[in-house]
Structures are given as structure tokens and as C-alpha cells.
Design a protein around this motif. Structure first.
Motif, PDB file in Angstrom:
ATOM      1  N   HIS A 141     133.629  79.209  50.676  1.00 18.67           N
ATOM      2  CA  HIS A 141     134.863  79.675  50.051  1.00 18.67           C
ATOM      3  C   HIS A 141     134.622  80.297  48.676  1.00 18.67           C
ATOM      4  N   ARG A 142     133.609  79.855  47.981  1.00 18.74           N
ATOM      5  CA  ARG A 142     133.325  80.374  46.632  1.00 18.74           C
ATOM      6  C   ARG A 142     133.065  81.875  46.636  1.00 18.74           C
ATOM      7  N   LYS A 143     132.392  82.349  47.669  1.00 19.40           N
ATOM      8  CA  LYS A 143     132.032  83.766  47.733  1.00 19.40           C
ATOM      9  C   LYS A 143     132.830  84.550  48.764  1.00 19.40           C
TER      10      LYS A 143
ATOM     11  N   PRO B 106     141.747  75.027  48.595  1.00 21.67           N
ATOM     12  CA  PRO B 106     141.395  75.456  47.237  1.00 21.67           C
ATOM     13  C   PRO B 106     142.507  75.220  46.216  1.00 21.67           C
TER      14      PRO B 106
ATOM     15  N   TYR C 226     138.245  73.459  53.683  1.00 19.10           N
ATOM     16  CA  TYR C 226     138.568  73.310  52.270  1.00 19.10           C
ATOM     17  C   TYR C 226     139.965  73.798  51.884  1.00 19.10           C
TER      18      TYR C 226
ATOM     19  N   ARG D 168     133.528  74.560  51.694  1.00 14.58           N
ATOM     20  CA  ARG D 168     133.676  74.589  50.236  1.00 14.58           C
ATOM     21  C   ARG D 168     132.717  75.592  49.611  1.00 14.58           C
ATOM     22  N   LYS D 169     131.472  75.578  50.114  1.00 12.47           N
ATOM     23  CA  LYS D 169     130.462  76.505  49.588  1.00 12.47           C
ATOM     24  C   LYS D 169     130.778  77.943  49.969  1.00 12.47           C
TER      25      LYS D 169
END
Length: 220
Positions: free
Chosen positions: A185-187, A145, A143, A182-183
Motif C-alpha cells: 500500500h505504501r507504493k 489506511p 490493510y 501494508r507494504k
């Protein structure tokens, strides 16, 4: 007689010691940039009883670096599985006057490789990798960002489309890391606008890599 017996015992002992030193585990090579350098230790640990896992020396950077150094990375080893990726460096813009890490600058910089050039380079790399006889696994580029200073959002999708077409053409298995990244990277992003991850992020990214390599090793 004693000398002969001593010689026989010495030869036998050497043969035993050589046998102990032999490592017949399959050879696994991981090729990639700093993202792969982040998850490789977890892959090594998980597969240590099943395979010898090594990463190419240093950072594989972009496809141009791959074309220059691939033969060196492959060496004389007979690889059983090769898990590889290029992309994040190819889609990056850089400018020599930029103060950002790696001289990244998507406003004033120059694109490393266009999608077309990336595809042409990647296909050459795939053809060379196929010559090894190893089972190949391509990992989609992770990903990109918001606010990444050298990369545009969505460029990972564009370059992955190019790569996927090449892998389909040559029958190369694909590890779809992009959606998972992507998932994660959020946390577990290393920081705002950073393509890198925390230790936990890399541990999570390693899971599908471990799974894909294990399946390749177990395939008939």
C-alpha cells in the motif's frame, strides 16, 4: 454396410470431439470483495495451465451477503480449492446520507457487523465451505489506511484476530495477506485513504494467492 460404417465413424468422431472438449483441470473458486476482484485476473493467468480459476459472481461484500449467496456461488461444481475472505465490508461504517462511494461514514454511520457478529457469521460460512470437501484457504483482510472515510485504522487487525481464531479452530489454512498489503500500500495505493490498489499493487498481492493455491493443488 455403408450406413453402418458411416454411423460408426460418426459416433467415433463425436467421441473424439467430446474428449477434446473435456477439461479435467482442478476447479478453484475465489470468494471476496473488490480487493480479490483486483488480483484474481493475475491468479487466473498464472494458473491457467494448472487449474480453472473463477471468482464468485460480483462482489462478496460482507459476511451477511456471504450467508445469503454462498450456496448460489458454490453451485453444482465440485471445487478442489476455495480461497476466500470477508472483512473490509464488515468493519465498514455507512450512512445513507453520505456522499462518499458506498455511503461510507465512520463518524455518523453504522457499523456493518461488530467483531462478535462478524465472527459468528464467519464461522457459519466456514462450516458450509467445509461441507464442499474443497481445500480451504482464508485470506486475512487487507490493510485499512489512515484517512479512510468509512473505516478506522487498526480495525483490520481486530477483525483478523477474530478470523484467525476461527480458522485455527476449524483447521483452515491461512494466507496472511494483511502484512504484505501494508507494504504494498505504501507504493501502490489507488489513492490517499483508499483501501484499493493500482494494477501493480494487485499484481503483487496476487503472488501469495498464486503460491497458496498452487501448494494446495499439489498437496497429496
Amino acid at each position: 454396410m455403408k450406413k453402418r460404417l458411416f454411423l460408426i465413424l460418426t459416433i467415433s468422431l463425436c467421441a473424439i470431439l467430446v474428449g477434446f472438449d473435456q477439461d479435467d483441470r482442478p476447479n478453484v473458486l475465489i470468494i471476496g470483495d473488490s480487493i480479490s476482484l483486483g488480483y484474481t485476473p493475475y491468479v487466473k493467468q498464472a494458473l491457467q495451465d494448472r487449474a480453472k480459476v473463477v471468482h464468485n459472481k460480483g462482489n462478496a461484500q460482507h459476511t451477511g451477503t456471504g450467508l445469503e449467496k454462498l450456496d448460489e456461488w458454490l453451485g453444482d461444481t465440485q471445487w478442489d480449492v476455495i480461497h476466500f475472505n470477508w472483512g473490509l465490508w464488515d468493519l465498514c461504517y455507512r450512512h445513507p446520507d453520505s456522499k462518499e462511494v458506498g455511503n461510507r461514514d465512520k463518524i455518523n454511520g453504522t457499523l456493518t457487523y461488530t467483531p462478535e457478529a462478524y465472527g459468528a457469521n464467519l464461522e457459519k460460512l466456514v462450516l458450509r465451505l467445509k461441507q464442499t470437501g474443497a481445500r480451504l484457504i482464508f485470506a486475512t483482510t487487507t490493510y485499512v489506511p489512515e484517512n479512510e472515510v468509512g473505516r478506522f485504522v487498526g480495525s483490520d487487525v481486530t477483525y483478523n484476530k477474530v478470523a484467525m481464531a476461527i480458522m485455527k479452530k476449524h483447521g483452515v489454512a491461512v494466507n496472511r495477506l494483511n502484512p504484505l498489503s501494508r507494504k504494498i500500500h505504501r507504493k501502490h495505493a489507488a489513492g490517499p485513504g483508499d483501501v484499493h490498489y493500482t494494477k501493480e499493487g494487485y499484481r503483487l498481492l496476487a503472488q501469495p494467492v498464486i503460491k497458496k493455491i498452487r501448494r494446495s493443488l499439489e498437496a497429496p
